[in-house]
Design an enzyme around this catalytic site. Structure first.
Site, PDB file in Angstrom:
ATOM      1  CG  ASP A   1      -5.055   7.019 -10.973  1.00  0.00           C
ATOM      2  OD1 ASP A   1      -5.063   5.982 -11.654  1.00  0.00           O
ATOM      3  OD2 ASP A   1      -4.016   7.617 -10.651  1.00  0.00           O
TER       4      ASP A   1
ATOM      5  CD  GLU B   1      -7.371   8.806   0.085  1.00  0.00           C
ATOM      6  OE1 GLU B   1      -8.228   9.499  -0.518  1.00  0.00           O
ATOM      7  OE2 GLU B   1      -6.405   8.267  -0.492  1.00  0.00           O
TER       8      GLU B   1
ATOM      9  CB  ALA C   1      -4.853   0.084  -3.404  1.00  0.00           C
TER      10      ALA C   1
ATOM     11  CB  THR D   1       1.299   5.876  -4.261  1.00  0.00           C
ATOM     12  OG1 THR D   1       0.162   5.525  -5.047  1.00  0.00           O
ATOM     13  CG2 THR D   1       2.131   4.645  -3.984  1.00  0.00           C
ATOM     14  CB  ALA D   2      -3.465   8.568  -3.518  1.00  0.00           C
TER      15      ALA D   2
ATOM     16  CG  ASN E   1      -0.524   7.380   3.246  1.00  0.00           C
ATOM     17  OD1 ASN E   1      -0.646   7.569   4.441  1.00  0.00           O
ATOM     18  ND2 ASN E   1       0.463   6.646   2.733  1.00  0.00           N
TER      19      ASN E   1
END
Length: 251
Positions: free
Chosen positions: A41, A112, A149, A152-153, A155
């Site tokens: 990613d 983010e 997008a 889910t990381a 955050n």
């Protein structure tokens, strides 16, 4: 179909790229119909930032760890997969930061923008939305503003909400809030302009990070969606971002 292959520096990704180039040939990204990125990613984010001015869609294949933004790696039938792939368009966040010494920095973030304490003491932040102060003082390890997008990381790890990819909202999430202790954040319209003022910056230094591009000793940070920029990601049918974000809420 003209394909440009790019890979991270990992041995697994580089070996995969070599085999794919031998099988499908390669071209310069400026001449490509699609860019195929091999890695994780983090490498996908790097590729999207590097190629955003080309207007070429990016199809990732996972040669990293999590691979949330990537498709399954396979060397066979690639052209067919690319022709059938569905696209998602992501608008990044634009961060403007002023440091304590007066220098200015601008960056784009697909996932983010996060502010984090850079010393032993908790950060103190004042939060304003569209020019109106919404929180006079947040004492915390940090705070972040996330796109769907990126929800889910970091955050999600900070207990922020997972957002549907088509949601016209941003997630404002606290990182280890001390005061007010139970404040977990807010959902804001995508059009919102968010400002963080760092209080007691000399005593409580804060850094800001936009997709792994960091700035130290910030005095304030302003963040808003940059709708003029659209990153195009390609996914195998039935495995797009919308489906992945939905799946993440049931695991």
């Amino acid at each position: 179909m003209k394909i440009a292959f790019t890979s991270s520096e990992s041995e697994k990704a580089r070996a995969g790229r070599a085999r794919l180039v031998a099988r499908y040939s390669d071209c310069d990204p400026k001449d490509a119909d699609v860019i195929v990125a091999l890695g994780g990613d983090g490498f996908m984010l790097q590729t999207l930032h590097q190629t955003r001015d080309l207007g070429v869609p990016v199809y990732g294949m996972n040669r990293g760890t999590v691979g949330f933004l990537m498709n399954e790696y396979s060397e066979s039938g690639l052209v067919g997969r690319l022709m059938e792939a569905e696209q998602a368009v992501i608008n990044p966040l634009e961060m403007t930061a002023q440091c304590v010494d007066g220098t200015m920095h601008k960056e784009l973030a697909i996932n983010e923008v996060s502010l984090l304490r850079a010393g032993p003491q908790a950060a103190k932040l004042r939060i304003s939305v569209d020019g109106r102060v919404r929180m006079e003082e947040l004492v915390c390890d940090g705070a972040l503003l996330s796109t769907p997008a990126g929800s889910t990381a970091y955050n999600n790890s900070a207990h922020g909400p997972i957002l549907p990819i088509g949601a016209e909202v941003l997630a404002l999430t606290a990182v280890a809030a001390f005061r007010p202790r139970r404040w977990r954040g807010a959902l804001l319209p995508k059009s919102a302009k968010v400002r963080f003022d760092v209080l007691e910056a000399a005593k409580r230094p804060v850094m800001v990070d936009a997709d792994s591009r960091s700035v130290s000793n910030v005095a304030y940070v302003e963040i808003e969606s940059q709708t003029a920029v659209g990153h195009r990601l390609m996914f195998d049918p039935g495995h797009g971002l919308e489906e992945r974000l939905l799946q993440e809420q049931f695991i």
